[in-house]
Design a protein around this motif. Structure first.
Motif, PDB file in Angstrom:
ATOM      1  N   PHE A 192       0.826  -1.207   0.000  1.00  0.00           N
ATOM      2  CA  PHE A 192       0.000   0.000   0.000  1.00  0.00           C
ATOM      3  C   PHE A 192       0.862   1.260   0.000  1.00  0.00           C
ATOM      4  O   PHE A 192       0.551   2.249  -0.669  1.00  0.00           O
ATOM      5  N   LEU A 193       1.956   1.239   0.749  1.00  0.00           N
ATOM      6  CA  LEU A 193       2.845   2.396   0.786  1.00  0.00           C
ATOM      7  C   LEU A 193       3.492   2.630  -0.571  1.00  0.00           C
ATOM      8  O   LEU A 193       3.687   3.783  -0.987  1.00  0.00           O
ATOM      9  N   LYS A 194       3.813   1.558  -1.272  1.00  0.00           N
ATOM     10  CA  LYS A 194       4.374   1.723  -2.608  1.00  0.00           C
ATOM     11  C   LYS A 194       3.364   2.372  -3.547  1.00  0.00           C
ATOM     12  O   LYS A 194       3.717   3.250  -4.348  1.00  0.00           O
ATOM     13  N   VAL A 195       2.103   1.972  -3.449  1.00  0.00           N
ATOM     14  CA  VAL A 195       1.060   2.559  -4.288  1.00  0.00           C
ATOM     15  C   VAL A 195       0.876   4.037  -3.970  1.00  0.00           C
ATOM     16  O   VAL A 195       0.753   4.884  -4.865  1.00  0.00           O
ATOM     17  N   ILE A 196       0.891   4.376  -2.684  1.00  0.00           N
ATOM     18  CA  ILE A 196       0.726   5.778  -2.291  1.00  0.00           C
ATOM     19  C   ILE A 196       1.897   6.617  -2.769  1.00  0.00           C
ATOM     20  O   ILE A 196       1.722   7.742  -3.266  1.00  0.00           O
ATOM     21  N   ASN A 197       3.103   6.085  -2.668  1.00  0.00           N
ATOM     22  CA  ASN A 197       4.273   6.837  -3.120  1.00  0.00           C
ATOM     23  C   ASN A 197       4.263   7.060  -4.631  1.00  0.00           C
ATOM     24  O   ASN A 197       4.691   8.120  -5.122  1.00  0.00           O
ATOM     25  N   ARG A 198       3.772   6.074  -5.358  1.00  0.00           N
ATOM     26  CA  ARG A 198       3.692   6.247  -6.809  1.00  0.00           C
ATOM     27  C   ARG A 198       2.614   7.254  -7.206  1.00  0.00           C
ATOM     28  O   ARG A 198       2.677   7.854  -8.272  1.00  0.00           O
ATOM     29  N   ALA A 199       1.612   7.455  -6.350  1.00  0.00           N
ATOM     30  CA  ALA A 199       0.527   8.388  -6.668  1.00  0.00           C
ATOM     31  C   ALA A 199       0.904   9.840  -6.427  1.00  0.00           C
ATOM     32  O   ALA A 199       0.193  10.750  -6.860  1.00  0.00           O
ATOM     33  N   LYS A 200       1.994  10.124  -5.746  1.00  0.00           N
ATOM     34  CA  LYS A 200       2.403  11.499  -5.493  1.00  0.00           C
ATOM     35  C   LYS A 200       2.917  12.135  -6.774  1.00  0.00           C
ATOM     36  O   LYS A 200       3.765  11.559  -7.463  1.00  0.00           O
ATOM     37  N   PRO A 201       2.448  13.327  -7.146  1.00  0.00           N
ATOM     38  CA  PRO A 201       2.961  13.993  -8.358  1.00  0.00           C
ATOM     39  C   PRO A 201       4.388  14.483  -8.142  1.00  0.00           C
ATOM     40  O   PRO A 201       4.756  14.934  -7.055  1.00  0.00           O
ATOM     41  N   ASP A 202       5.198  14.344  -9.158  1.00  0.00           N
ATOM     42  CA  ASP A 202       6.574  14.815  -9.074  1.00  0.00           C
ATOM     43  C   ASP A 202       6.601  16.338  -9.117  1.00  0.00           C
ATOM     44  O   ASP A 202       5.982  16.971  -9.981  1.00  0.00           O
ATOM     45  N   ARG A 203       7.295  16.951  -8.202  1.00  0.00           N
ATOM     46  CA  ARG A 203       7.410  18.401  -8.146  1.00  0.00           C
ATOM     47  C   ARG A 203       8.501  18.851  -9.121  1.00  0.00           C
ATOM     48  O   ARG A 203       9.673  18.517  -8.935  1.00  0.00           O
ATOM     49  N   VAL A 204       8.099  19.559 -10.146  1.00  0.00           N
ATOM     50  CA  VAL A 204       9.045  20.072 -11.141  1.00  0.00           C
ATOM     51  C   VAL A 204       9.217  21.559 -10.905  1.00  0.00           C
ATOM     52  O   VAL A 204       8.265  22.337 -10.983  1.00  0.00           O
TER      53      VAL A 204
END
Length: 318
Positions: A275-287
Motif C-alpha cells: 500500500f505504501l508503494k502505491v501511495i508513493n507512486r501516486a504522489k505527483p513529481d514536483r518540477v
C-alpha cells in the motif's frame, strides 16, 4: 512445522555433554521445560565426579497417588537419592566414573523423566481396562499448569482423556476454537478413521467432570475430550506411543496458534508495504523551474501561477 519430542532435548544435550567430558567440571545449570518443570544440573567443588539432577514438578504430589513413585523406581532406581532441597521433588545422582557404556542412551532416558512421571495416570487407567471391571474407573486429575488440568478415566471398553485449556487473549481464543473444531471435523475423513474420537466444548465442561467443584465456565476456557479405544493401548508399543503423543497435545495446539498469528502479522506487514508503494507512486513529481524562487519560509514563489482576485479583476490592477 516442528516435531516436538516427548523428551527434553536441552536436558539431554546438557547431560550428554557432562557424561562424555574427560575432565569433570563444576556446573550449576538451571533448565526449564514445558508445564513449568524445572531441572537443576549441579556438581560440587568437593565431588566433581558426582552429578546431581534435581527436578521441580508442581503437580508431583498429585501423580504420586497414581503410582509415579513406582515408575521412578522402575526407570531410575539405580540413580534415585533423597532430595536435599525442598524446592525439588526428585533428585538423581550420577557417578561420572561409573556410567554405562552407552552414555547417549542414558542421557536420552533421563530426559524422558517428565514424560514418565506424567504417564502415571494413563498407565493406571490402562490397568483398570485390563482388569475388565464393570463400570467406570476413578477419575484422575492432574493440574499440570495453572488453571489447566488433564483428566483421565477408564471404562470397560475405552479410556477418556480430557484437557482443559485456557486462552488468555481474545485472538488466541478465536484461533483455538478454529483449530479445535478442525480436530473434530478431521476425523470424518476415511483416511484417519482409526484416530481417537475428539469432542470439543467451550465454557461447558464434559459430562465426566461436570460434577467437580471450582471448574471455570467462561469464554476463556475450552475442553477437549479424546476417547481412546483398545487399539490405541492394547499392546505395549501402541500404549507408549499413545502416551507420548497425547501429552504433547496442549503444546502443539498453542504452537499452531502462535504460528498462525505470526503468519497473519507477516502478511499484514507485507500488505502495508504494498500500500505504501502505491501511495508513493501516486504522489505527483514536483518540477521546479530555474526561475522559481523561495520565500524566507521555504515556499516556492511562482507569480505566473497566481490567480487574480475578484477585486483585482474589477479594478484592472492585475
Amino acid at each position: 512445522m516442528i516435531l516436538l519430542e516427548p523428551n527434553s532435548f536441552v536436558l539431554e544435550e546438557t547431560l550428554l555433554a557432562r557424561f562424555v567430558s574427560e575432565k569433570p567440571e563444576i556446573v550449576d545449570i538451571t533448565l526449564v521445560d514445558f508445564d513449568n518443570v524445572v531441572y537443576k544440573v549441579q556438581t560440587s567443588a568437593e565431588q566433581r565426579t558426582l552429578l546431581n539432577l534435581s527436578v521441580e514438578i508442581k503437580y508431583y504430589n498429585e501423580v504420586l497417588a497414581y503410582g509415579a513413585e513406582d515408575i521412578l523406581k522402575r526407570e531410575y532406581g539405580a540413580y534415585l537419592v533423597p532430595t536435599a532441597n525442598p524446592q525439588y521433588q526428585i533428585t538423581l545422582q550420577f557417578n561420572l566414573e561409573q556410567l554405562p557404556a552407552d552414555k547417549a542412551a542414558l542421557a536420552k532416558h533421563v530426559s524422558m523423566l517428565k514424560r514418565n512421571v506424567l504417564s502415571s495416570s494413563f498407565l493406571r487407567a490402562f490397568e483398570f481396562w485390563e482388569s475388565q471391571q464393570e463400570g467406570a474407573g476413578p477419575l484422575m486429575a492432574t493440574h499440570y499448569r495453572d488453571s489447566e488440568a488433564i483428566y483421565v478415566q477408564a471404562q470397560h471398553d475405552r479410556v477418556t482423556v480430557i484437557f482443559s485449556t485456557l486462552f488468555k487473549e481474545e485472538v488466541d481464543r478465536v484461533l483455538g476454537k478454529v483449530f479445535l473444531q478442525e480436530f473434530v471435523d478431521a476425523r470424518r475423513q476415511a483416511s484417519i478413521q482409526n484416530a481417537p474420537q475428539v469432542f470439543y466444548s467451550s465454557r461447558e465442561p464434559p459430562l465426566e467432570i461436570r460434577h467437580l467443584p471450582d471448574l471455570r465456565q467462561d469464554e476463556s476456557v475450552g475442553y477437549v475430550s479424546f476417547v481412546l479405544f483398545p487399539r490405541h493401548f492394547a499392546d505395549q508399543e501402541s500404549r507408549e506411543k499413545t502416551i507420548s503423543q497425547i501429552q504433547l497435545f496442549r503444546d502443539y495446539l498453542h504452537y499452531h496458534i502462535k504460528c498462525a498469528k505470526a503468519y497473519m502479522h507477516s502478511r499484514m506487514r507485507m500488505r502495508v508495504k504494498e500500500f505504501l508503494k502505491v501511495i508513493n507512486r501516486a504522489k505527483p513529481d514536483r518540477v521546479t523551474a530555474a526561475s522559481d524562487k523561495r520565500t524566507a519560509a521555504g515556499r516556492y514563489l511562482r507569480p505566473h501561477l497566481r490567480q487574480p482576485t475578484s477585486s483585482q479583476q474589477a479594478e484592472g490592477d492585475w
